[in-house]
Design a protein around this motif. Structure first.
Motif, PDB file in Angstrom:
ATOM      1  N   TYR A   1      -0.890  16.833  37.778  1.00 17.99           N
ATOM      2  CA  TYR A   1      -1.165  15.748  36.823  1.00 17.99           C
ATOM      3  C   TYR A   1      -0.991  16.221  35.385  1.00 17.99           C
ATOM      4  O   TYR A   1      -0.422  15.511  34.550  1.00 17.99           O
TER       5      TYR A   1
ATOM      6  N   HIS B   1       0.925  14.576  31.901  1.00 15.19           N
ATOM      7  CA  HIS B   1       0.051  13.851  30.985  1.00 15.19           C
ATOM      8  C   HIS B   1      -0.495  14.786  29.920  1.00 15.19           C
ATOM      9  O   HIS B   1      -0.834  15.933  30.193  1.00 15.19           O
TER      10      HIS B   1
ATOM     11  N   SER C   1      -8.380  14.759  30.181  1.00  8.48           N
ATOM     12  CA  SER C   1      -7.282  13.816  30.423  1.00  8.48           C
ATOM     13  C   SER C   1      -7.744  12.378  30.208  1.00  8.48           C
ATOM     14  O   SER C   1      -7.096  11.438  30.676  1.00  8.48           O
TER      15      SER C   1
ATOM     16  N   CYS D   1      -5.591   9.188  29.465  1.00 10.91           N
ATOM     17  CA  CYS D   1      -4.801   8.565  30.557  1.00 10.91           C
ATOM     18  C   CYS D   1      -5.701   7.869  31.571  1.00 10.91           C
ATOM     19  O   CYS D   1      -5.340   6.839  32.130  1.00 10.91           O
TER      20      CYS D   1
ATOM     21  N   TRP E   1     -10.996  10.732  35.013  1.00 11.25           N
ATOM     22  CA  TRP E   1     -10.360  11.805  34.252  1.00 11.25           C
ATOM     23  C   TRP E   1     -11.023  13.132  34.605  1.00 11.25           C
ATOM     24  O   TRP E   1     -12.072  13.176  35.232  1.00 11.25           O
TER      25      TRP E   1
END
Length: 211
Positions: free
Chosen positions: A34, A38, A51, A54, A101
């Motif tokens: 991932y 990202h 993260s 996202c 996340w």
């Protein structure tokens, strides 16, 4: 005759996840793939990255794992709430994962105080409101967990809590460690205190529900 009515209030529920090592191996691989696609951010963090921008990593996690991390623990929580000796029961018709996340912590990494409270959304004519937040301590070599839950000073829940800060420091609970799921109302303030041993990774999920 004396009676007592208890209104819904803040709570923190936790349990250990079975097959944690197997799930950990799978999710570390998911995160590795991932993060190649990202961008990570550090807003609200010190010596850590997330993260959150996202917030859709649950779309990359197998449904069987999500069932073990989200839906089964939520069912266990509701069973526990609904079997307390008070006359309050909590039931929801349906729920969805709205955001998710990961956060990675270096030495002395920390996350400032915040909540996961968000606006609701309408799906198929039904309003899903933010209800529960879930933290999975995926990887952590520290002896004690770093999450601290807070009802801040001045938070006007009741006169009992208005004039003082109430906190629950999970480092005092020896059974809250790597492999633990924590569930709490999305409106509950919390923070991550400085992490001593680097490498801590947690996953966070927000759940919206229809009641």
């Amino acid at each position: 005759k004396m009676s007592l009515k208890i209104f819904p209030t803040n709570f923190v529920y936790w349990e250990q996840i079975h097959e944690h090592e197997k799930i950990k191996k799978e999710l570390l691989s998911v995160i590795s793939n991932y993060e190649k696609l990202h961008e990570e951010h550090g807003e609200g963090l010190i010596n850590a990255t997330t993260s959150y921008a996202c917030h859709d990593i649950h779309n990359y996690i197998h449904s069987d794992i999500l069932n073990k991390l989200i839906w089964k623990p939520l069912d266990n929580l509701l069973k526990k709430i609904n079997t307390t000796p008070y006359d309050f029961n909590l039931h929801y018709k349906k729920s969805i994962i709205s955001e998710s996340w990961y956060t990675k912590y270096n030495k002395n990494g920390m996350f400032n105080i915040h909540t996961h409270q968000g606006e609701g959304q309408i799906l198929n004519g039904e309003i899903y409101n933010t209800t529960f937040s879930i933290i999975y301590v995926l990887k952590d070599e520290n002896e004690n967990n770093s999450t601290n839950f807070i009802v801040p000073f001045g938070n006007n829940i009741s006169p009992i809590s208005r004039d003082r800060e109430i906190s629950f420091d999970t480092s005092n609970e020896k059974d809250i460690r790597e492999g633990t799921i924590l569930i709490f109302p999305s409106s509950l303030h919390h923070e991550v205190l400085p992490v001593k041993i680097p490498g801590r990774i947690s996953l966070a999920f927000n759940v919206r529900s229809v009641f």
